[in-house]
Every structure is written in structure tokens, then in C-alpha cells.
Design a protein around this motif. Structure first.
Motif, PDB file in Angstrom:
ATOM      1  N   GLU A 109      -2.315  -2.615  -6.901  1.00  0.00           N
ATOM      2  CA  GLU A 109      -0.958  -2.211  -6.515  1.00  0.00           C
ATOM      3  C   GLU A 109       0.055  -2.614  -7.579  1.00  0.00           C
ATOM      4  O   GLU A 109       0.935  -1.832  -7.939  1.00  0.00           O
ATOM      5  CB  GLU A 109      -0.583  -2.822  -5.171  1.00  0.00           C
ATOM      6  CG  GLU A 109      -1.298  -2.213  -4.006  1.00  0.00           C
ATOM      7  CD  GLU A 109      -0.830  -2.772  -2.676  1.00  0.00           C
ATOM      8  OE1 GLU A 109       0.231  -3.430  -2.632  1.00  0.00           O
ATOM      9  OE2 GLU A 109      -1.535  -2.546  -1.683  1.00  0.00           O
ATOM     10  N   ASP A 148      -9.581  -8.973  -1.890  1.00  0.00           N
ATOM     11  CA  ASP A 148      -8.187  -8.744  -1.509  1.00  0.00           C
ATOM     12  C   ASP A 148      -7.254  -8.929  -2.697  1.00  0.00           C
ATOM     13  O   ASP A 148      -6.295  -8.177  -2.883  1.00  0.00           O
ATOM     14  CB  ASP A 148      -7.771  -9.675  -0.372  1.00  0.00           C
ATOM     15  CG  ASP A 148      -8.489  -9.377   0.932  1.00  0.00           C
ATOM     16  OD1 ASP A 148      -9.043  -8.262   1.068  1.00  0.00           O
ATOM     17  OD2 ASP A 148      -8.494 -10.264   1.809  1.00  0.00           O
ATOM     18  N   SER A 190       0.796  -1.225   0.000  1.00  0.00           N
ATOM     19  CA  SER A 190       0.000   0.000   0.000  1.00  0.00           C
ATOM     20  C   SER A 190       0.832   1.282   0.000  1.00  0.00           C
ATOM     21  O   SER A 190       0.719   2.124   0.880  1.00  0.00           O
ATOM     22  CB  SER A 190      -0.963   0.022   1.185  1.00  0.00           C
ATOM     23  OG  SER A 190      -1.824  -1.060   1.119  1.00  0.00           O
ATOM     24  N   LEU A 191       1.666   1.429  -0.985  1.00  0.00           N
ATOM     25  CA  LEU A 191       2.413   2.665  -1.150  1.00  0.00           C
ATOM     26  C   LEU A 191       1.629   3.614  -2.050  1.00  0.00           C
ATOM     27  O   LEU A 191       0.933   3.188  -2.951  1.00  0.00           O
ATOM     28  CB  LEU A 191       3.781   2.385  -1.783  1.00  0.00           C
ATOM     29  CG  LEU A 191       4.740   1.541  -0.953  1.00  0.00           C
ATOM     30  CD1 LEU A 191       5.951   1.160  -1.778  1.00  0.00           C
ATOM     31  CD2 LEU A 191       5.171   2.306   0.276  1.00  0.00           C
ATOM     32  N   SER A 192       1.758   4.895  -1.793  1.00  0.00           N
ATOM     33  CA  SER A 192       1.079   5.874  -2.633  1.00  0.00           C
ATOM     34  C   SER A 192       1.816   5.998  -3.965  1.00  0.00           C
ATOM     35  O   SER A 192       2.984   5.634  -4.086  1.00  0.00           O
ATOM     36  CB  SER A 192       1.032   7.230  -1.934  1.00  0.00           C
ATOM     37  OG  SER A 192       2.337   7.797  -1.892  1.00  0.00           O
ATOM     38  N   SER A 232       5.211  -7.332  -4.911  1.00  0.00           N
ATOM     39  CA  SER A 232       3.771  -7.252  -5.162  1.00  0.00           C
ATOM     40  C   SER A 232       3.298  -8.413  -6.021  1.00  0.00           C
ATOM     41  O   SER A 232       2.258  -9.015  -5.756  1.00  0.00           O
ATOM     42  CB  SER A 232       3.398  -5.958  -5.879  1.00  0.00           C
ATOM     43  OG  SER A 232       3.823  -4.862  -5.186  1.00  0.00           O
ATOM     44  N   LEU A 234      -7.486  -5.903  -4.963  1.00  0.00           N
ATOM     45  CA  LEU A 234      -6.751  -4.759  -4.422  1.00  0.00           C
ATOM     46  C   LEU A 234      -5.245  -4.917  -4.628  1.00  0.00           C
ATOM     47  O   LEU A 234      -4.539  -3.946  -4.931  1.00  0.00           O
ATOM     48  CB  LEU A 234      -7.064  -4.580  -2.933  1.00  0.00           C
ATOM     49  CG  LEU A 234      -8.483  -4.131  -2.613  1.00  0.00           C
ATOM     50  CD1 LEU A 234      -8.717  -4.132  -1.104  1.00  0.00           C
ATOM     51  CD2 LEU A 234      -8.755  -2.758  -3.198  1.00  0.00           C
ATOM     52  N   LEU A 235      -4.752  -6.125  -4.475  1.00  0.00           N
ATOM     53  CA  LEU A 235      -3.334  -6.377  -4.708  1.00  0.00           C
ATOM     54  C   LEU A 235      -2.992  -6.201  -6.185  1.00  0.00           C
ATOM     55  O   LEU A 235      -1.933  -5.684  -6.530  1.00  0.00           O
ATOM     56  CB  LEU A 235      -2.961  -7.778  -4.226  1.00  0.00           C
ATOM     57  CG  LEU A 235      -1.483  -8.102  -4.160  1.00  0.00           C
ATOM     58  CD1 LEU A 235      -0.719  -7.067  -3.334  1.00  0.00           C
ATOM     59  CD2 LEU A 235      -1.281  -9.476  -3.543  1.00  0.00           C
TER      60      LEU A 235
END
Length: 129
Positions: A89, A82, A2-4, A23, A85-86
Motif C-alpha cells: 500500500e 501483514d 486498502s484503497l484501489s 500508511s 501487504l502494508l
């Protein structure tokens, strides 16, 4: 992870590639776990169907109202969320890599990371996840 997007863009190339590899590894592990749970759920449904008496409709209705099947189905939906969402990323990191002028890491261009959630695409692709 979860990096911006800003934090990713400020990383060095080596750090960015390491984040991408991590990731992707997490994505593949979670996808394998999700697919294993999906197969187990299908097996349980099939076993329940063959072990039940009555017609097809009655058997399917018994499976649909089963609390165990419903609970496992909910777990599977949560795992899929989940996983999605990954995947986001992984995609963001790949976008940052491409925005720097480098080509995307091997295996990203044209690859569907989404998994087997789209059966209409699986039939045409000729390959499985």
C-alpha cells in the motif's frame, strides 16, 4: 486502508499525502511489533537451548519440536505477511505521487521498507532498520 489505485489517483494532493503518512505510520508500528515478537522468539529459543541438557544437536531438535516455538513462529510469519501487504500500500501511494510529476516523499527513494527479512542485504547496507 486498502484503497484501489484508481481511488488513490483521483484523490487531491493533500488527501494523497495524508494517506501516505497514515500508511507509513501503520507500517512502522507493525514493523516494530513484528521485530519485537521476532526478538522475543529468539530469546525464548536461546533460553530453551541453554536450559536443555545434551549436545547441540539434541538441544536444537528439542527447540524445533516445541509446540510453543512453532506457534510463535507461525504468528511471526502472519505478522510478516501483514507487514508486506502494508508495504505494498505504501509503495502504491508513492507510485501515484510520482506519477503526478512530484518527487517521492522524503525517505522513500532508495529506502528498503521490507525490514530485516534479507540478511544478505543488511550486511552491505551499513545501516539497520
Amino acid at each position: 486502508m486498502s484503497l484501489s489505485a484508481d481511488a488513490l489517483y483521483k484523490m487531491s494532493d493533500v488527501e494523497l499525502l495524508a494517506a501516505y503518512v497514515e500508511s507509513r505510520r501503520q507500517f512502522v508500528e507493525k514493523k516494530f511489533t513484528r521485530d519485537t515478537h521476532r526478538a522475543r522468539l529468539d530469546w525464548i529459543k536461546a533460553k530453551m537451548f541453554t536450559g536443555s541438557s545434551g549436545g547441540v544437536t539434541e538441544r536444537n531438535m528439542a527447540i524445533d519440536v516445541s509446540e510453543e516455538i512453532a506457534r510463535k513462529g507461525q504468528e511471526l510469519r502472519e505478522m510478516t505477511r501483514d507487514l508486506d501487504l502494508l508495504k505494498v500500500e505504501v509503495d502504491i501511494i508513492a507510485i501515484v505521487i510520482r506519477s503526478r510529476g512530484a518527487s517521492a516523499p522524503a525517505g522513500v527513494q532508495g529506502e528498503d521498507l521490507g525490514g530485516g527479512d534479507h540478511p544478505e542485504r543488511e550486511g552491505r547496507s551499513g545501516s539497520s532498520d
